[in-house]
Motif scaffolding. Structure first.
Motif, PDB file in Angstrom:
ATOM      1  N   ARG A 162      -7.972  23.514 -10.828  1.00 17.76           N
ATOM      2  CA  ARG A 162      -6.670  23.430 -10.172  1.00 17.76           C
ATOM      3  C   ARG A 162      -5.582  24.101 -11.005  1.00 17.76           C
ATOM      4  NH1 ARG A 162      -2.941  18.111 -10.660  1.00 17.76           N
ATOM      5  NH2 ARG A 162      -1.030  19.201 -10.128  1.00 17.76           N
ATOM      6  N   ARG A 208     -17.917  11.675  -1.786  1.00 20.24           N
ATOM      7  CA  ARG A 208     -17.385  10.495  -1.086  1.00 20.24           C
ATOM      8  C   ARG A 208     -15.869  10.633  -0.948  1.00 20.24           C
ATOM      9  NH1 ARG A 208     -16.497   4.865  -3.536  1.00 20.24           N
ATOM     10  NH2 ARG A 208     -17.417   5.825  -5.374  1.00 20.24           N
ATOM     11  N   ILE A 235     -10.029  20.766 -13.412  1.00 16.44           N
ATOM     12  CA  ILE A 235      -9.577  21.795 -14.351  1.00 16.44           C
ATOM     13  C   ILE A 235      -9.260  23.089 -13.602  1.00 16.44           C
ATOM     14  CG2 ILE A 235     -10.230  23.145 -16.394  1.00 16.44           C
ATOM     15  CD1 ILE A 235     -11.844  20.735 -17.344  1.00 16.44           C
ATOM     16  N   HIS A 283      -3.612  18.933  -4.476  1.00 17.14           N
ATOM     17  CA  HIS A 283      -2.731  18.267  -3.505  1.00 17.14           C
ATOM     18  C   HIS A 283      -2.382  19.164  -2.316  1.00 17.14           C
ATOM     19  CE1 HIS A 283      -2.585  15.148  -6.456  1.00 17.14           C
ATOM     20  NE2 HIS A 283      -1.984  15.924  -7.331  1.00 17.14           N
ATOM     21  N   GLU A 303      -7.560  18.060  -5.544  1.00 18.09           N
ATOM     22  CA  GLU A 303      -6.947  17.974  -6.878  1.00 18.09           C
ATOM     23  C   GLU A 303      -5.628  18.746  -6.921  1.00 18.09           C
ATOM     24  OE1 GLU A 303      -7.539  16.451  -9.801  1.00 18.09           O
ATOM     25  OE2 GLU A 303      -9.343  15.355  -9.250  1.00 18.09           O
ATOM     26  N   LEU A 355     -14.118  17.030 -16.389  1.00 17.81           N
ATOM     27  CA  LEU A 355     -13.160  15.918 -16.327  1.00 17.81           C
ATOM     28  C   LEU A 355     -13.349  15.154 -15.019  1.00 17.81           C
ATOM     29  CD1 LEU A 355     -10.722  14.383 -17.408  1.00 17.81           C
ATOM     30  CD2 LEU A 355      -9.261  16.174 -16.451  1.00 17.81           C
ATOM     31  N   ARG A 356     -13.122  15.823 -13.925  1.00 18.05           N
ATOM     32  CA  ARG A 356     -13.433  15.362 -12.565  1.00 18.05           C
ATOM     33  C   ARG A 356     -13.724  16.634 -11.793  1.00 18.05           C
ATOM     34  NH1 ARG A 356      -8.652  13.243 -13.651  1.00 18.05           N
ATOM     35  NH2 ARG A 356      -7.671  14.920 -12.509  1.00 18.05           N
ATOM     36  N   ASN A 400     -21.871   7.167  -3.064  1.00 17.13           N
ATOM     37  CA  ASN A 400     -22.002   5.719  -3.262  1.00 17.13           C
ATOM     38  C   ASN A 400     -23.390   5.318  -3.757  1.00 17.13           C
ATOM     39  OD1 ASN A 400     -23.276   6.258  -0.848  1.00 17.13           O
ATOM     40  ND2 ASN A 400     -22.364   4.556   0.280  1.00 17.13           N
ATOM     41  N   LEU A 434     -25.098   7.205  -5.887  1.00 12.72           N
ATOM     42  CA  LEU A 434     -25.176   7.814  -7.219  1.00 12.72           C
ATOM     43  C   LEU A 434     -26.185   8.954  -7.345  1.00 12.72           C
ATOM     44  CD1 LEU A 434     -24.953   4.623  -9.487  1.00 12.72           C
ATOM     45  CD2 LEU A 434     -23.117   6.206  -8.922  1.00 12.72           C
ATOM     46  N   THR A 438     -12.164   9.803  -0.095  1.00  8.08           N
ATOM     47  CA  THR A 438     -11.383   8.579  -0.006  1.00  8.08           C
ATOM     48  C   THR A 438      -9.897   8.912  -0.010  1.00  8.08           C
ATOM     49  OG1 THR A 438     -11.165   6.331  -0.870  1.00  8.08           O
ATOM     50  CG2 THR A 438     -11.128   8.087  -2.483  1.00  8.08           C
ATOM     51  N   GLY A 472      -5.860  12.826  -0.492  1.00  7.33           N
ATOM     52  CA  GLY A 472      -7.066  12.075  -0.813  1.00  7.33           C
ATOM     53  C   GLY A 472      -7.761  12.597  -2.054  1.00  7.33           C
ATOM     54  N   ALA A 473      -8.980  12.119  -2.271  1.00 10.18           N
ATOM     55  CA  ALA A 473      -9.738  12.493  -3.468  1.00 10.18           C
ATOM     56  C   ALA A 473     -11.223  12.315  -3.194  1.00 10.18           C
ATOM     57  CB  ALA A 473      -9.325  11.622  -4.650  1.00 10.18           C
ATOM     58  N   MET A 474     -12.025  12.921  -4.073  1.00 13.53           N
ATOM     59  CA  MET A 474     -13.474  12.832  -3.919  1.00 13.53           C
ATOM     60  C   MET A 474     -14.062  11.999  -5.037  1.00 13.53           C
ATOM     61  SD  MET A 474     -14.139  14.578  -1.297  1.00 13.53           S
ATOM     62  CE  MET A 474     -13.137  16.014  -1.533  1.00 13.53           C
ATOM     63  N   LEU A 475     -14.992  11.117  -4.666  1.00 11.17           N
ATOM     64  CA  LEU A 475     -15.640  10.232  -5.629  1.00 11.17           C
ATOM     65  C   LEU A 475     -17.132  10.489  -5.656  1.00 11.17           C
ATOM     66  CD1 LEU A 475     -13.747   7.083  -4.437  1.00 11.17           C
ATOM     67  CD2 LEU A 475     -13.636   7.914  -6.783  1.00 11.17           C
ATOM     68  N   ARG A 476     -17.778   9.970  -6.707  1.00  9.56           N
ATOM     69  CA  ARG A 476     -19.233   9.994  -6.814  1.00  9.56           C
ATOM     70  C   ARG A 476     -19.856   9.395  -5.556  1.00  9.56           C
ATOM     71  NH1 ARG A 476     -21.971  10.178 -11.710  1.00  9.56           N
ATOM     72  NH2 ARG A 476     -20.358  11.710 -12.084  1.00  9.56           N
TER      73      ARG A 476
END
Lengths: 232, 83
Positions: free
Chosen positions: A65, A147, A63, A97, A95, A58-59, A107, A109, A149, A101-105
């Protein structure tokens, strides 16, 4: 009595054995924890290891978490138990909390795998007292979604409270220090109490001269928490 | 059977390199005139029972706590009638 440090194995965890080994080398007793078992088996601290828990379908970390073991870890972390999240473990912490913040792909790729230079910005957390503020260390980095953020207010709060624990540095003039587009070159952060720390790079892979970076820059995480546990 | 669709998109202020990569590829393939691309996720949930307020409330809760990470993503929930 030897301090007991738990390492959670989720389906898809990769670095749980290395984390256990790092804990043993630091002088503590590693305890394997299973994602479906709510019981923490009297551990004094917990490491959430790297990998691709539940396939990151999912991210990353989303899951895991909700796994039974995380319910207990979230509860205990809020009561002050030291928790370290490495890579996928950091993603699980955001995830959950427990960290903002959160983690992204990344930049660019791409999956990235390299030795990464870091500056220790905060040497007062449960996992960093064996370092000096400003010290530069080198540990492996390997991820796809690194990444970091958060919204501007959260970043201001982290910066002003000294809760950015590690920042990415270039290891030479031809290298871009920031490997993934993370805001403010953030590689790792802590919660307000300093017991929960998450970072993308892998200190557990830099604990013996023979493998990894060839240095032992990562061992300090595990000796730091051990000192904290012995003195408390 | 009723279908509920949950669309999840990165927030507008979050950089979306996947969308950018798609946007860069479009003119190379002859699809011109596209100013921006954002890539998201779509979940299609087939309900066992009727789509009432209670069911929708549960789905919103699932979207907010699980399907989307509201730190970085927005979501919308809508009902799609199926035959």
């Amino acid at each position: 009595m030897t301090s007991r440090v738990g390492v959670v194995t989720f389906p898809g965890s990769l670095d749980d054995r290395d984390a256990q080994r790092a804990i043993r080398l630091a002088g503590a007793e590693p305890v394997a924890l299973w994602h479906r078992d709510k019981d923490l088996h009297q551990v004094d601290a917990v490491v959430l290891p790297g990998g691709f828990s539940y396939g990151d379908y999912l991210r990353a970390g989303a899951i895991s978490r909700f796994s039974p073991v995380m319910a207990t870890i979230i509860e205990q972390a809020k009561l002050g138990m030291p928790v370290l999240g490495i890579c996928n473990g950091f993603q699980v912490l955001t995830e959950s909390h427990l960290l903002p913040g959160a983690m992204l792909r990344n930049n660019h790729l791409h999956f990235i795998c390299r030795d990464q230079k870091l500056r220790v910005e905060n040497a007062t957390t449960a996992w960093t007292t064996d370092y000096q503020a400003g010290q530069e260390i080198s540990v492996p980095l390997k991820n796809m979604d690194g990444r970091y953020t958060a919204d501007a207010r959260t970043i201001d709060e982290l910066e002003s409270e000294g809760r950015v624990v590690f920042r990415y540095l270039a290891s030479g003039p031809n290298e871009v220090g920031n490997p993934n587009g993370s805001i403010n070159d953030i590689a790792g952060i802590t919660n307000a109490a300093g017991n929960v720390v998450g970072l993308m790079p892998h200190p557990e892979h830099a604990v013996e001269p023979l493998v990894g970076t060839g240095g032992t820059d990562g061992l300090g995480f595990f000796t730091s928490v051990l000192k904290q546990l012995v003195s408390s | 059977m009723a279908r509920v669709v949950v669309d999840v998109m990165l927030k507008p202020e979050i950089l979306d390199p996947q969308g950018q990569a798609v946007q860069r590829a479009l003119p190379r393939l002859g699809f011109t005139g596209i100013a921006d691309v954002r890539q998201g996720k779509r979940f299609e949930l087939e309900l066992e029972g009727p789509v009432d307020d209670a069911a929708l409330a549960r789905i919103r809760e699932a979207a907010e706590t699980f399907l989307a990470n509201t730190v970085i993503e927005d979501f919308t929930v809508r009902v799609e009638e199926t035959s």
